[in-house]
Write a protein that holds these residues in place. Structure first.
Motif, short mmCIF file in Angstrom:
data_model
loop_
_atom_site.label_atom_id
_atom_site.label_comp_id
_atom_site.label_asym_id
_atom_site.label_seq_id
_atom_site.Cartn_x
_atom_site.Cartn_y
_atom_site.Cartn_z
N VAL A 1 1.04 -4.32 -17.10
CA VAL A 1 0.62 -3.33 -18.09
C VAL A 1 -0.88 -3.49 -18.35
CG1 VAL A 1 0.91 -2.51 -20.46
CG2 VAL A 1 2.89 -3.32 -19.16
N ARG A 2 -1.60 -2.38 -18.39
CA ARG A 2 -3.04 -2.40 -18.62
C ARG A 2 -3.32 -2.20 -20.12
NH1 ARG A 2 -5.30 0.34 -13.13
NH2 ARG A 2 -3.49 -0.21 -11.85
N PRO A 3 -3.93 -3.19 -20.78
CA PRO A 3 -4.16 -3.08 -22.22
C PRO A 3 -5.23 -2.05 -22.53
CG PRO A 3 -5.15 -5.08 -21.37
CD PRO A 3 -4.38 -4.49 -20.24
N LEU A 4 -5.01 -1.30 -23.60
CA LEU A 4 -5.91 -0.22 -23.98
C LEU A 4 -6.06 -0.20 -25.50
CD1 LEU A 4 -7.46 2.33 -22.89
CD2 LEU A 4 -5.36 3.61 -23.34
N LEU A 5 -7.28 -0.30 -25.98
CA LEU A 5 -7.54 -0.24 -27.42
C LEU A 5 -7.40 1.20 -27.88
CD1 LEU A 5 -8.51 -1.63 -30.04
CD2 LEU A 5 -10.85 -1.11 -29.31
N LEU A 6 -6.55 1.43 -28.89
CA LEU A 6 -6.35 2.78 -29.40
C LEU A 6 -5.85 2.70 -30.84
CD1 LEU A 6 -4.63 5.71 -27.51
CD2 LEU A 6 -4.35 5.39 -29.94
N ASP A 7 -6.57 3.38 -31.71
CA ASP A 7 -6.19 3.51 -33.11
C ASP A 7 -5.90 4.99 -33.35
OD1 ASP A 7 -6.00 3.78 -35.86
OD2 ASP A 7 -7.69 2.46 -36.30
N VAL A 8 -4.64 5.32 -33.66
CA VAL A 8 -4.26 6.73 -33.77
C VAL A 8 -4.77 7.38 -35.05
CG1 VAL A 8 -2.22 6.46 -32.32
CG2 VAL A 8 -2.01 6.19 -34.80
N THR A 9 -5.49 6.63 -35.88
CA THR A 9 -6.13 7.22 -37.06
C THR A 9 -7.63 7.40 -36.84
OG1 THR A 9 -6.59 5.11 -38.17
CG2 THR A 9 -4.43 6.09 -38.55
N ASP A 10 -8.11 7.12 -35.64
CA ASP A 10 -9.54 7.17 -35.35
C ASP A 10 -9.80 8.11 -34.18
OD1 ASP A 10 -12.06 6.31 -33.88
OD2 ASP A 10 -12.21 4.99 -35.61
#
Length: 273
Positions: free
Chosen positions: A47-56
């Protein structure tokens, strides 16, 4: 066929199980979360890690752009990020109510907007929205959570009709009781909002039943049960529009269809307090 899949909320529970299962099956999987350090355990499964904030907004745009830059396409979006904010509707601060909708509804909707142009261009794609049986029923102290999940159900139904002509499928996953962090967080937010005041007695009982070892989630199914349903939704040539899976999901939804509102209220009063 190998697909490029973006899974949100992949740091734990259903999201982690889904990302791991799809990667082991040979798909290119980006596991996204705002706590990227918690994605390290998934890298061993590919799995490739991905930074993601669904409020941003900037975070969501950057995440989608990275996947497209590296892979050239996104074949499936699994919208799993979310949490349960509990407490009496009268007590929950409006800022927290808005955050619940921002995470569970608006972040999900924005990611859909971001991936749809590419899916339309390739005339194929899957949007998999993880709601809950809580999107078809409602219990005391979960008003804002249920509002968010009912909204995702309706949004998914409209979206399915809009994008069908572009070769895109929209699937809703409706988990029942699952062994994840969800129940503990719901209990904590419920006590923070309603642990004192007019609703305190019932809120304490509800929090104990949500967060205890004998809670519905504590006695529920393993997250991989939901992950298997999501895998089917992503890979089967003609997926169903809805998959109700996990502890109690099908019996509860059957009861909702056949019983009057007062009867369901009485059942939930016994279960939740």
């Amino acid at each position: 066929m190998t697909s490029v899949v973006l899974v949100t909320g992949a740091s734990s529970g259903i999201g982690a199980a889904t990302a791991r299962r799809l990667a082991r099956a040979g798909h290119v999987v980006y596991g996204a979360a705002r706590r990227i350090d918690r994605l390290a355990a998934l890298q061993g499964d590919g799995v490739r890690p991905l930074l993601l904030d669904v409020t941003d907004e900037a975070s969501m745009v950057a995440a989608v752009e990275r996947v497209l830059a590296e892979q050239g396409r996104i074949d499936a979006l699994v919208n799993n990020a979310g949490y349960g904010s509990y407490g009496a509707i009268e007590d929950v601060p409006q800022d927290e109510a808005r955050r619940q909708l921002e995470v569970n509804l608006f972040g999900l909707a924005r990611l859909i907007q971001l991936v749809l142009p590419g899916m339309r261009a390739q005339h194929s794609g899957r949007i998999v929205n993880v709601t809950s049986i809580g999107g078809r029923i409602a219990t005391a102290f979960g008003g804002w959570y249920h509002a968010s999940k009912h909204a995702v159900e309706g949004l998914s139904d409209s979206l399915r009709q809009e994008v069908a002509g572009f070769g895109i499928d929209v699937v809703v996953i409706e988990p029942g009781a699952i062994r994840t962090e969800w129940a503990g967080i719901a209990a904590q937010t419920g006590m923070a909002a309603s642990g004192g005041g007019a609703y305190a007695e019932r809120a304490n009982v509800a929090a104990g039943r949500l967060g205890g070892d004998a809670s519905p989630a504590g006695l529920g199914s393993d997250p991989d049960v939901v992950a298997r349903a999501i895998e089917r939704a992503v890979t089967t040539p003609r997926p169903r529009t809805r998959y109700a899976v996990g502890g109690g999901a099908k019996p509860v939804l059957f009861a909702r269809r056949v019983l009057p509102d007062r009867a369901m209220d009485a059942i939930f009063a016994r279960v939740i307090g």
